[in-house]
Design a protein around this motif. Structure first.
Motif, short mmCIF file in Angstrom:
data_model
loop_
_atom_site.label_atom_id
_atom_site.label_comp_id
_atom_site.label_asym_id
_atom_site.label_seq_id
_atom_site.Cartn_x
_atom_site.Cartn_y
_atom_site.Cartn_z
N LYS A 218 4.25 2.86 42.05
CA LYS A 218 3.44 3.63 43.00
C LYS A 218 4.12 4.95 43.36
N GLU A 219 5.45 4.91 43.49
CA GLU A 219 6.19 6.10 43.90
C GLU A 219 6.64 6.95 42.72
N GLY A 220 6.42 6.45 41.51
CA GLY A 220 6.84 7.21 40.33
C GLY A 220 8.35 7.36 40.22
N ILE A 221 9.07 6.33 40.58
CA ILE A 221 10.54 6.37 40.59
C ILE A 221 11.08 5.86 39.26
N GLU A 222 11.98 6.60 38.66
CA GLU A 222 12.56 6.22 37.38
C GLU A 222 13.71 5.24 37.57
N PHE A 223 13.95 4.44 36.55
CA PHE A 223 15.06 3.50 36.57
C PHE A 223 15.50 3.23 35.14
N ARG A 224 16.59 2.52 34.99
CA ARG A 224 17.12 2.19 33.68
C ARG A 224 16.84 0.72 33.35
N GLU A 225 16.65 0.43 32.07
CA GLU A 225 16.46 -0.94 31.60
C GLU A 225 17.75 -1.41 30.94
N ASP A 226 18.23 -2.59 31.33
CA ASP A 226 19.41 -3.20 30.72
C ASP A 226 18.95 -4.19 29.67
N SER A 227 19.26 -3.92 28.42
CA SER A 227 18.78 -4.77 27.33
C SER A 227 19.34 -6.19 27.42
N THR A 228 20.49 -6.37 28.06
CA THR A 228 21.06 -7.72 28.17
C THR A 228 20.22 -8.63 29.04
N ASN A 229 19.34 -8.05 29.87
CA ASN A 229 18.46 -8.87 30.70
C ASN A 229 17.42 -9.62 29.88
N ARG A 230 17.30 -9.28 28.61
CA ARG A 230 16.35 -9.97 27.73
C ARG A 230 17.07 -10.85 26.71
N ASP A 231 18.38 -10.93 26.82
CA ASP A 231 19.17 -11.71 25.87
C ASP A 231 19.16 -13.18 26.27
N VAL A 232 18.50 -14.01 25.47
CA VAL A 232 18.31 -15.42 25.84
C VAL A 232 19.55 -16.28 25.61
N GLN A 233 20.67 -15.67 25.20
CA GLN A 233 21.89 -16.46 25.11
C GLN A 233 22.43 -16.76 26.52
N TYR A 234 21.97 -15.99 27.51
CA TYR A 234 22.38 -16.23 28.89
C TYR A 234 21.41 -17.19 29.56
N LEU A 235 21.96 -18.18 30.25
CA LEU A 235 21.14 -19.21 30.89
C LEU A 235 20.15 -18.61 31.87
N ARG A 236 20.59 -17.66 32.69
CA ARG A 236 19.68 -17.07 33.69
C ARG A 236 18.47 -16.43 33.01
N ASN A 237 18.69 -15.76 31.91
CA ASN A 237 17.58 -15.12 31.21
C ASN A 237 16.61 -16.14 30.63
N ARG A 238 17.13 -17.25 30.11
CA ARG A 238 16.25 -18.29 29.59
C ARG A 238 15.41 -18.91 30.70
N ILE A 239 16.03 -19.10 31.86
CA ILE A 239 15.27 -19.63 33.00
C ILE A 239 14.20 -18.64 33.44
N ARG A 240 14.56 -17.36 33.47
CA ARG A 240 13.61 -16.32 33.91
C ARG A 240 12.46 -16.14 32.93
N MET A 241 12.78 -16.12 31.64
CA MET A 241 11.80 -15.75 30.63
C MET A 241 11.06 -16.93 30.02
N GLU A 242 11.66 -18.13 30.08
CA GLU A 242 11.06 -19.28 29.41
C GLU A 242 10.72 -20.43 30.37
N LEU A 243 11.73 -20.91 31.10
CA LEU A 243 11.53 -22.12 31.89
C LEU A 243 10.59 -21.91 33.08
N LEU A 244 10.87 -20.91 33.91
CA LEU A 244 10.02 -20.71 35.09
C LEU A 244 8.57 -20.35 34.72
N PRO A 245 8.33 -19.47 33.74
CA PRO A 245 6.94 -19.23 33.33
C PRO A 245 6.24 -20.50 32.85
N TYR A 246 6.98 -21.36 32.13
CA TYR A 246 6.39 -22.62 31.66
C TYR A 246 6.02 -23.52 32.84
#
Length: 328
Positions: free
Chosen positions: A180-208
């Motif tokens: 809404k505010e048009g604010i820029e930010f950076r994306e960290d590619s490691t946040n999509r790396d499913v080797q990390y447990l937190r990312n698997r929970i975020r991207m796979e388990l909780l959506p399921y």
């Protein structure tokens, strides 16, 4: 729905995180959560009479993109007219030396850095950008690892000098505010790396779980965390009270002695907490102390176990009327 900044202001007030005149160090990685927190606090600082300093740690990772994150944070600070401290650490090198996981090493180094910045600029608090979604993920991680009430209570809204103003805001709130505010930010590619447990929970388990079992599972986990935090605070206060009555300490010998007969009369929940307190006071920390160690000590309270020593709990020992050794 409350506007984003108003929701943050309500959280700050409800938990008494800040007071007028406070100087806050804002931990900004460049990602959406921390950038949203920064912009919201920047808008609130006049009304709430706050001072801000930005802190950014370059972890020296991701083939140079972490340096780009640092530069993004510098430019954002200049645009907002807020002082900034940027430093670099060799987290991969420290991880190799310590033998700890990368995430654990990075967290330890990051917290030390933030505390050093807080002391350097004479600030009262460090504001971190953990959201309600982070809280739900943390509760699930601790559940999978066998955490007790303390772990299932997740992250506290504040602890010591650390505060979490976004703890009641969802990741959806954050993205809507930035869009809404048009604010820029950076994306960290490691946040999509499913080797990390937190990312698997975020991207796979909780959506399921949302799709197949409970669309409100994140809210349920957040509610569970809040209830357990309240109960944990109450039990901790009661345990501290009992500890003062039943313990004797010898700081020079790093020993804590508990009165076993009185300890036997308490409920198991309090017995376990008193043993934890004794170990923490005697050793100075609870690193490598597991629930199994606590159970081995409590087993010595059973009939016929008087005077026995636990010999296989990584050096943990106990005897009736005797000290809890400090070397685990």
């Amino acid at each position: 729905m409350l506007p984003f900044t108003e929701k943050i202001q309500r959280t700050l007030a409800f938990h008494k995180m800040v007071k007028p005149g406070d100087h806050l160090v804002v931990a900004v990685s460049g990602g959406p959560d921390s950038v949203a927190l920064l912009y919201a606090l920047n808008r609130l600082q006049s009304e709430m009479v706050l001072r801000l300093t930005i802190a950014h740690l370059d972890h020296g990772t991701r083939e140079g993109t972490s340096a780009e994150d640092a530069e993004f944070v510098r430019k954002t600070a200049a645009r907002l007219g807020i002082p900034v401290v940027v430093e670099r650490r060799d987290v991969p090198g420290a991880c190799a030396k310590s033998g700890m996981s990368f995430q654990e090493t990075a967290r330890t180094i990051r917290l030390k850095f933030l505390e050093s910045v807080r002391e350097q600029v004479s600030a009262q608090k460090v504001a971190m950008a953990h959201t309600a979604d982070d809280q739900a993920e943390t509760v699930f991680i601790n559940l999978l690892r066998g955490g007790g009430p303390r772990g299932l209570g997740g992250m506290r809204p504040f602890r010591g000098t650390l505060i979490r103003p976004l703890i009641d805001c969802t990741r959806k709130d954050v993205m809507e505010f930035l869009g809404k505010e048009g604010i820029e930010f950076r994306e960290d590619s490691t946040n999509r790396d499913v080797q990390y447990l937190r990312n698997r929970i975020r991207m796979e388990l909780l959506p399921y779980l949302e799709r197949e079992y409970n669309p409100q599972v994140r809210q349920a986990l957040q509610q569970t965390a809040r209830i357990l935090q309240w109960e944990e605070e109450h039990l901790n206060r009661e345990a501290e009270d009992w500890f003062e009555r039943l313990s004797r300490e010898d700081p020079q010998k790093h020993q804590v002695i508990l009165e076993c007969e009185a300890l036997k009369a308490l409920p198991p929940a309090l017995q376990a907490r008193l043993v934890r307190l004794a170990l923490e006071r005697g050793r100075g920390n609870l690193r490598r102390v597991t629930f199994d160690h606590i159970l081995k000590v409590l087993a010595l309270l059973e009939p016929g176990q008087s005077g026995k020593v636990v010999s296989r709990a990584r050096g943990l020992g106990c005897r009736e009327g005797g000290p809890f050794p400090q070397d685990i």
